[in-house]
Design a protein around this motif. Structure first.
Motif, short mmCIF file in Angstrom:
data_model
loop_
_atom_site.label_atom_id
_atom_site.label_comp_id
_atom_site.label_asym_id
_atom_site.label_seq_id
_atom_site.Cartn_x
_atom_site.Cartn_y
_atom_site.Cartn_z
N ALA A 26 0.84 -1.20 0.00
CA ALA A 26 0.00 0.00 0.00
C ALA A 26 0.87 1.25 0.00
O ALA A 26 0.59 2.22 -0.73
N THR A 27 1.93 1.25 0.78
CA THR A 27 2.85 2.38 0.82
C THR A 27 3.52 2.58 -0.54
O THR A 27 3.63 3.71 -1.02
N ALA A 28 3.93 1.50 -1.19
CA ALA A 28 4.56 1.59 -2.50
C ALA A 28 3.58 2.10 -3.55
O ALA A 28 3.95 2.93 -4.39
N ALA A 29 2.34 1.64 -3.52
CA ALA A 29 1.34 2.10 -4.48
C ALA A 29 1.04 3.58 -4.28
O ALA A 29 0.96 4.35 -5.25
N ARG A 30 0.88 4.00 -3.03
CA ARG A 30 0.64 5.42 -2.74
C ARG A 30 1.82 6.29 -3.18
O ARG A 30 1.64 7.39 -3.69
N ALA A 31 3.03 5.79 -2.98
CA ALA A 31 4.22 6.54 -3.37
C ALA A 31 4.25 6.74 -4.88
O ALA A 31 4.67 7.79 -5.37
N GLY A 32 3.80 5.75 -5.63
CA GLY A 32 3.73 5.88 -7.09
C GLY A 32 2.81 7.01 -7.50
O GLY A 32 3.09 7.75 -8.45
N LEU A 33 1.70 7.17 -6.80
CA LEU A 33 0.75 8.24 -7.12
C LEU A 33 1.22 9.60 -6.63
O LEU A 33 0.90 10.62 -7.23
N ALA A 34 1.96 9.63 -5.54
CA ALA A 34 2.37 10.91 -4.94
C ALA A 34 3.17 11.77 -5.91
O ALA A 34 3.08 13.00 -5.87
N ALA A 35 3.90 11.14 -6.79
CA ALA A 35 4.75 11.88 -7.72
C ALA A 35 3.96 12.44 -8.91
O ALA A 35 4.49 13.23 -9.68
N THR A 36 2.69 12.08 -9.06
CA THR A 36 1.94 12.47 -10.25
C THR A 36 1.23 13.81 -10.13
O THR A 36 0.92 14.42 -11.14
N SER A 37 0.93 14.27 -8.92
CA SER A 37 0.21 15.53 -8.77
C SER A 37 0.34 16.04 -7.35
O SER A 37 0.37 15.26 -6.40
N ASN A 38 0.40 17.36 -7.23
CA ASN A 38 0.42 17.98 -5.91
C ASN A 38 -0.97 18.38 -5.46
O ASN A 38 -1.19 18.68 -4.30
N ASP A 39 -1.91 18.44 -6.42
CA ASP A 39 -3.28 18.83 -6.11
C ASP A 39 -4.03 17.69 -5.42
O ASP A 39 -3.69 16.53 -5.58
N ALA A 40 -5.09 18.06 -4.72
CA ALA A 40 -5.95 17.04 -4.10
C ALA A 40 -6.75 16.36 -5.21
O ALA A 40 -7.24 17.03 -6.12
N PRO A 41 -6.89 15.04 -5.17
CA PRO A 41 -7.66 14.34 -6.20
C PRO A 41 -9.16 14.63 -6.07
O PRO A 41 -9.64 14.93 -4.98
N LEU A 42 -9.88 14.52 -7.18
CA LEU A 42 -11.33 14.63 -7.14
C LEU A 42 -11.92 13.39 -6.49
O LEU A 42 -12.86 13.46 -5.71
N VAL A 43 -11.38 12.23 -6.85
CA VAL A 43 -11.80 10.93 -6.31
C VAL A 43 -10.55 10.07 -6.24
O VAL A 43 -9.68 10.16 -7.11
N SER A 44 -10.44 9.24 -5.22
CA SER A 44 -9.29 8.34 -5.13
C SER A 44 -9.66 7.11 -4.32
O SER A 44 -10.70 7.06 -3.68
N GLY A 45 -8.78 6.11 -4.38
CA GLY A 45 -9.02 4.90 -3.63
C GLY A 45 -7.78 4.05 -3.49
O GLY A 45 -6.77 4.27 -4.18
N LEU A 46 -7.85 3.10 -2.59
CA LEU A 46 -6.78 2.14 -2.34
C LEU A 46 -7.46 0.80 -2.09
O LEU A 46 -8.26 0.68 -1.16
N ASP A 47 -7.21 -0.18 -2.95
CA ASP A 47 -7.91 -1.45 -2.88
C ASP A 47 -6.96 -2.62 -3.11
O ASP A 47 -5.93 -2.46 -3.76
N ARG A 48 -7.34 -3.80 -2.61
CA ARG A 48 -6.59 -5.01 -2.89
C ARG A 48 -6.87 -5.44 -4.33
O ARG A 48 -7.99 -5.34 -4.81
N VAL A 49 -5.86 -5.98 -4.99
CA VAL A 49 -6.03 -6.48 -6.35
C VAL A 49 -7.11 -7.57 -6.36
O VAL A 49 -7.96 -7.61 -7.25
N ALA A 50 -7.10 -8.43 -5.36
CA ALA A 50 -8.06 -9.53 -5.30
C ALA A 50 -9.50 -9.01 -5.22
O ALA A 50 -10.42 -9.66 -5.72
N ASP A 51 -9.71 -7.85 -4.62
CA ASP A 51 -11.05 -7.28 -4.49
C ASP A 51 -11.47 -6.52 -5.75
O ASP A 51 -12.64 -6.36 -6.01
N GLY A 52 -10.49 -6.02 -6.51
CA GLY A 52 -10.80 -5.20 -7.68
C GLY A 52 -11.35 -3.86 -7.26
O GLY A 52 -11.47 -3.55 -6.08
N VAL A 53 -11.66 -3.03 -8.24
CA VAL A 53 -12.21 -1.71 -7.98
C VAL A 53 -13.44 -1.55 -8.85
O VAL A 53 -13.39 -1.79 -10.06
N GLN A 54 -14.53 -1.14 -8.28
CA GLN A 54 -15.75 -0.81 -9.01
C GLN A 54 -16.39 0.36 -8.28
O GLN A 54 -17.39 0.20 -7.61
N ASP A 55 -15.80 1.54 -8.41
CA ASP A 55 -16.29 2.70 -7.68
C ASP A 55 -16.94 3.70 -8.63
O ASP A 55 -16.40 4.02 -9.70
#
Length: 164
Positions: free
Chosen positions: A55-84
């Motif tokens: 989770a820390t590694a995934a968040r770190a990957g995103l941290a370098a992409t923008s300094n602004d607050a995201p409109l929508v974001s999430g953190l999920d297990r690959v096994a659970d998938g994402v459907q937001d």
């Protein structure tokens, strides 16, 4: 005959106690001498620790992409998938960035599918971005793990700045 009964009673009593003693000895909650923790507990805590690291590694990957607050974001297990549901107004000018940490690949798409073409993202922690436009109310992000994929997915949606 009188000597037989006391022996028989003693033997019966002793045999009745053996299973109780064995059950007590085998069900003791104490860990054996020389061991630090029960095997189930240590492997479970190692899995939780590994998930935190991913989770820390995934968040770190995103941290370098923008300094602004995201409109929508999430953190999920690959096994659970994402459907937001994104809950964004119709229009263009959005970007989704996904970073997956772990192993394998995930496919990032949208529902409805006409929102943007699906993209494959490797679970190596490197963020991948895709521009998209919300064409229908109720647009959702859809991330599914590929065969054998495992890890954590971090994602964010930002508004794309219009250049002048």
């Amino acid at each position: 005959m009188t000597t037989e009964r006391p022996r028989l009673a003693f033997l019966t009593c002793a045999l009745a106690l053996v299973p109780a003693l064995l059950l007590t000895a085998c069900s003791s909650g104490a860990a054996p001498e020389g061991s630090k923790a029960a095997p189930g507990r240590s492997s479970k805590s190692a899995a939780v620790q590994r998930e935190k690291e991913l989770a820390t590694a995934a968040r770190a990957g995103l941290a370098a992409t923008s300094n602004d607050a995201p409109l929508v974001s999430g953190l999920d297990r690959v096994a659970d998938g994402v459907q937001d549901a994104l809950g964004l107004p119709k229009g263009s000018g959005y970007r989704v960035t996904v970073a997956c940490a772990g192993r394998g690949t995930v496919e990032v798409g949208f529902v409805p599918a006409r929102t943007a073409p699906a993209r494959r993202v490797s679970c190596d922690g490197v963020p991948v971005s895709t521009r998209f436009a919300v064409k229908a109310a109720g647009t959702r992000i859809d991330v599914q793990g590929g065969r054998g994929a495992a890890g954590v997915i971090a994602w964010r949606v930002d508004k794309v700045r219009q250049s002048s």
